[in-house]
Design a protein around this motif. Structure first.
Motif, short mmCIF file in Angstrom:
data_model
loop_
_atom_site.label_atom_id
_atom_site.label_comp_id
_atom_site.label_asym_id
_atom_site.label_seq_id
_atom_site.Cartn_x
_atom_site.Cartn_y
_atom_site.Cartn_z
N ALA A 147 0.82 -1.21 0.00
CA ALA A 147 0.00 0.00 0.00
C ALA A 147 0.86 1.26 0.00
CB ALA A 147 -0.94 -0.01 1.20
N THR A 148 0.24 2.37 -0.39
CA THR A 148 0.84 3.70 -0.25
C THR A 148 0.10 4.42 0.86
OG1 THR A 148 1.47 3.85 -2.58
CG2 THR A 148 1.25 5.92 -1.38
N TYR A 149 0.84 5.08 1.75
CA TYR A 149 0.24 5.70 2.92
C TYR A 149 0.29 7.22 2.79
CZ TYR A 149 0.49 1.00 4.60
OH TYR A 149 0.32 -0.36 4.69
N TYR A 150 -0.82 7.83 3.17
CA TYR A 150 -0.96 9.29 3.09
C TYR A 150 -1.06 9.85 4.49
CZ TYR A 150 -3.42 13.75 2.66
OH TYR A 150 -3.79 15.06 2.78
N TRP A 151 -0.26 10.88 4.76
CA TRP A 151 -0.31 11.61 6.02
C TRP A 151 -0.72 13.03 5.76
CZ3 TRP A 151 2.32 15.96 7.72
CH2 TRP A 151 2.28 16.22 9.09
N GLY A 152 -1.76 13.50 6.46
CA GLY A 152 -2.21 14.88 6.35
C GLY A 152 -2.13 15.56 7.71
N GLU A 153 -1.44 16.68 7.78
CA GLU A 153 -1.17 17.34 9.07
C GLU A 153 -2.45 17.66 9.84
OE1 GLU A 153 1.38 21.19 10.66
OE2 GLU A 153 0.52 21.22 8.65
N LYS A 154 -3.50 18.09 9.14
CA LYS A 154 -4.74 18.50 9.81
C LYS A 154 -5.87 17.49 9.60
CE LYS A 154 -3.57 23.41 9.23
NZ LYS A 154 -4.00 24.70 8.64
N MET A 155 -5.55 16.35 9.05
CA MET A 155 -6.58 15.34 8.80
C MET A 155 -7.01 14.69 10.11
SD MET A 155 -6.48 12.03 6.27
CE MET A 155 -5.08 11.29 7.14
N MET A 156 -8.31 14.49 10.27
CA MET A 156 -8.83 13.86 11.48
C MET A 156 -9.20 12.41 11.18
SD MET A 156 -8.59 15.98 13.92
CE MET A 156 -9.56 15.07 15.12
N VAL A 157 -8.53 11.49 11.83
CA VAL A 157 -8.89 10.08 11.81
C VAL A 157 -8.77 9.56 13.24
CG1 VAL A 157 -8.21 9.67 9.41
CG2 VAL A 157 -6.55 9.33 11.25
N VAL A 158 -9.18 8.31 13.48
CA VAL A 158 -9.16 7.78 14.84
C VAL A 158 -7.74 7.80 15.42
CG1 VAL A 158 -11.23 6.37 14.67
CG2 VAL A 158 -9.07 5.47 13.83
N MET A 159 -7.66 7.99 16.71
CA MET A 159 -6.40 8.03 17.47
C MET A 159 -5.49 9.18 17.02
SD MET A 159 -6.48 5.77 19.86
CE MET A 159 -4.78 5.55 20.39
N ASN A 160 -6.02 10.08 16.21
CA ASN A 160 -5.25 11.21 15.72
C ASN A 160 -3.95 10.77 15.05
OD1 ASN A 160 -5.01 13.99 15.29
ND2 ASN A 160 -3.77 14.29 17.12
N ALA A 161 -4.00 9.63 14.36
CA ALA A 161 -2.80 9.08 13.73
C ALA A 161 -2.49 9.75 12.39
CB ALA A 161 -2.96 7.58 13.52
N ARG A 162 -3.49 10.39 11.77
CA ARG A 162 -3.31 11.17 10.53
C ARG A 162 -2.86 10.32 9.35
NH1 ARG A 162 -0.06 16.31 13.24
NH2 ARG A 162 -1.53 16.62 14.95
N LEU A 163 -3.16 9.04 9.36
CA LEU A 163 -2.73 8.13 8.30
C LEU A 163 -3.92 7.45 7.62
CD1 LEU A 163 0.26 6.19 9.90
CD2 LEU A 163 0.40 7.67 7.89
N LEU A 164 -3.85 7.37 6.29
CA LEU A 164 -4.76 6.56 5.49
C LEU A 164 -3.92 5.70 4.55
CD1 LEU A 164 -7.41 9.25 4.43
CD2 LEU A 164 -7.72 7.46 6.16
N ALA A 165 -4.51 4.60 4.08
CA ALA A 165 -3.81 3.70 3.15
C ALA A 165 -4.54 3.66 1.81
CB ALA A 165 -3.72 2.30 3.74
N PHE A 166 -3.77 3.51 0.75
CA PHE A 166 -4.33 3.42 -0.59
C PHE A 166 -3.66 2.27 -1.34
CE2 PHE A 166 -5.16 7.67 0.78
CZ PHE A 166 -6.39 8.01 0.22
#
Length: 218
Positions: A147-166
């Motif tokens: 996978a490729t992982y995306y980090w966004g400084e102000k993105m809100m996801v659980v645990m405030n981890a700021r990570l999504l996978a694609f």
């Protein structure tokens, strides 16, 4: 100025984990046989690292109301080749561990010495195929190693981890373009990079690492 690993070492974060864990971040995840993903227990599942539910709670939960599908978008799993004792109940065995955050999965594996390709396969939810209107039905698991992982400084996801996978770098880049204004600084990572950076920052990280290492009572 100390880096995160030096701070954790001062707190006992590396000493309790053993010498083997200190080497994990410097070694590539093994590419072994792929274990197929296991069924996801949406109704009863809890994160093996932080114990939050893997399904978005209906109504308020701990004083907050979350958007539909908010938890499911970052679901991750470690599927085992052979069943092993459950983390919190050694009398039971499990075929997989379930996580509501990508960071939770990486941090759990870091503490417990689990490695992708060595009797286990790590999976993450492909955010590019995800539909928040059909959160559980649209979860598509892809091998974490590809996978490729995306980090966004102000993105809100659980645990405030700021990570999504694609599933693909192209999908991650397209997502980043659409959310540049909202997310501020952006980064792309491979699974190897996440492994090198472990433990990954998220809410209550030091306390969770210490608890899983047996330094804190449950």
């Amino acid at each position: 100025m100390r880096n995160r690993r030096e701070v954790l070492k001062a707190l006992g974060g590396l000493a309790f984990a053993g010498a083997g864990l200190a080497q994990m971040a410097q070694e590539s995840p093994a590419v072994g046989e792929r274990v197929p993903p296991r069924p996801i227990p949406w109704d009863t599942g809890q994160c093996a690292f932080c114990e939050m539910p893997i399904r978005t709670p209906e109504g308020q939960w701990r004083g907050r109301t979350f958007p539909r599908g908010f938890f499911e978008q970052t679901y991750a799993q470690i599927a085992f080749e052979k069943p092993r004792p459950a983390p919190h109940d050694p009398k039971q065995v499990v075929e997989a561990l379930h996580f509501e955050s990508i960071a939770c999965m990486v941090n759990y594996a870091w503490v417990h010495g689990l490695r992708d390709g060595e009797g286990a396969t790590f999976y993450v939810t492909d955010r590019g195929a995800y539909d928040p209107a059909r959160p559980q039905e649209s979860v598509r698991l892809v091998p974490a190693r590809s996978a490729t992982y995306y980090w966004g400084e102000k993105m809100m996801v659980v645990m405030n981890a700021r990570l999504l996978a694609f599933a693909s770098a192209k999908a991650a880049q397209e997502f980043a373009e659409r959310h540049k204004a909202q997310h501020g600084r952006q980064r792309f990572y491979s699974f190897q990079t996440l492994w090198d950076l472990a433990p990954l920052p998220e809410m209550n990280l030091v306390a969770l690492l210490a608890r899983h290492a047996g330094l804190l009572g449950r």
